[in-house]
Design a protein around this motif. Structure first.
Motif, PDB file in Angstrom:
ATOM      1  N   LYS A  30       0.826  -1.213   0.000  1.00  9.98           N
ATOM      2  CA  LYS A  30       0.000   0.000   0.000  1.00  9.98           C
ATOM      3  C   LYS A  30       0.854   1.254   0.000  1.00  9.98           C
ATOM      4  CE  LYS A  30      -3.653   2.434   2.352  1.00  9.98           C
ATOM      5  NZ  LYS A  30      -4.712   2.432   1.381  1.00  9.98           N
ATOM      6  N   TRP A  31       1.876   1.263   0.851  1.00  6.82           N
ATOM      7  CA  TRP A  31       2.729   2.440   0.938  1.00  6.82           C
ATOM      8  C   TRP A  31       3.465   2.704  -0.363  1.00  6.82           C
ATOM      9  CZ3 TRP A  31       4.982   0.496   6.181  1.00  6.82           C
ATOM     10  CH2 TRP A  31       4.053   0.715   7.185  1.00  6.82           C
ATOM     11  N   CYS A  34       1.138   4.282  -2.745  1.00  2.00           N
ATOM     12  CA  CYS A  34       0.874   5.675  -2.351  1.00  2.00           C
ATOM     13  C   CYS A  34       2.077   6.579  -2.595  1.00  2.00           C
ATOM     14  CB  CYS A  34       0.485   5.742  -0.883  1.00  2.00           C
ATOM     15  SG  CYS A  34      -1.124   5.012  -0.521  1.00  2.00           S
ATOM     16  N   TRP A  36       5.088   6.492  -0.991  1.00  2.00           N
ATOM     17  CA  TRP A  36       5.837   6.836   0.209  1.00  2.00           C
ATOM     18  C   TRP A  36       7.303   6.477   0.038  1.00  2.00           C
ATOM     19  CZ3 TRP A  36       3.175   5.746   5.519  1.00  2.00           C
ATOM     20  CH2 TRP A  36       1.945   6.410   5.564  1.00  2.00           C
ATOM     21  N   LYS A  41       7.963   5.532   5.385  1.00  2.00           N
ATOM     22  CA  LYS A  41       7.451   4.226   5.814  1.00  2.00           C
ATOM     23  C   LYS A  41       7.997   3.854   7.185  1.00  2.00           C
ATOM     24  CE  LYS A  41       7.428   2.343   1.129  1.00  2.00           C
ATOM     25  NZ  LYS A  41       8.015   1.303   0.255  1.00  2.00           N
ATOM     26  N   ASP A  90      -7.344   3.095   5.805  1.00  2.00           N
ATOM     27  CA  ASP A  90      -7.047   4.477   5.470  1.00  2.00           C
ATOM     28  C   ASP A  90      -5.801   4.907   6.236  1.00  2.00           C
ATOM     29  OD1 ASP A  90      -7.296   7.022   4.416  1.00  2.00           O
ATOM     30  OD2 ASP A  90      -8.634   7.690   6.008  1.00  2.00           O
ATOM     31  N   SER A  93      -2.648  10.844   6.015  1.00  2.00           N
ATOM     32  CA  SER A  93      -1.788  11.547   5.079  1.00  2.00           C
ATOM     33  C   SER A  93      -0.941  12.629   5.771  1.00  2.00           C
ATOM     34  CB  SER A  93      -2.614  12.198   3.975  1.00  2.00           C
ATOM     35  OG  SER A  93      -3.539  13.092   4.529  1.00  2.00           O
TER      36      SER A  93
END
Length: 96
Positions: A30-31, A34, A36, A41, A90, A93
């Motif tokens: 997921k990171w 996104c 990141w 992280k 979620d 952010s």
């Protein structure tokens, strides 16, 4: 493993390290999607280490408490479910 051979608390150290590894494996997908950075992280992981220890605990318990082949099979069956859960959460952010 090397961690489990440490006298007195090696098995506990092995368990906790494995929980974090499994949790990191799940959330890394997921990171990465996104965008990141590794620093972000790791900062998020270090800030919420208790959550990640709990998130990785079911897979770790399967590996540690069951016989080797059975535990690995159960973990491999659970991992996709935990990966989907991690992808659906979620992530704040506002984390630096």
């Amino acid at each position: 493993t090397l961690a489990s051979r440490v006298p007195l608390f090696g098995d506990v150290l092995y368990f906790w390290m494995l929980t974090w590894v499994y949790a990191y494996y799940c959330f890394d997908y997921k990171w990465t999607l996104c965008g990141w950075t590794l620093e972000r992280k790791l900062h998020f992981f270090e800030t919420h280490w208790t959550y990640f220890a709990g998130f990785g605990a079911p897979c770790t318990m399967a590996v540690v408490l069951l016989p080797k082949m059975v535990g690995e099979a159960v973990m491999n069956a659970l991992f996709p479910f935990f990966l989907l859960v991690a992808m659906g959460l979620d992530v704040p952010s506002a984390t630096k």
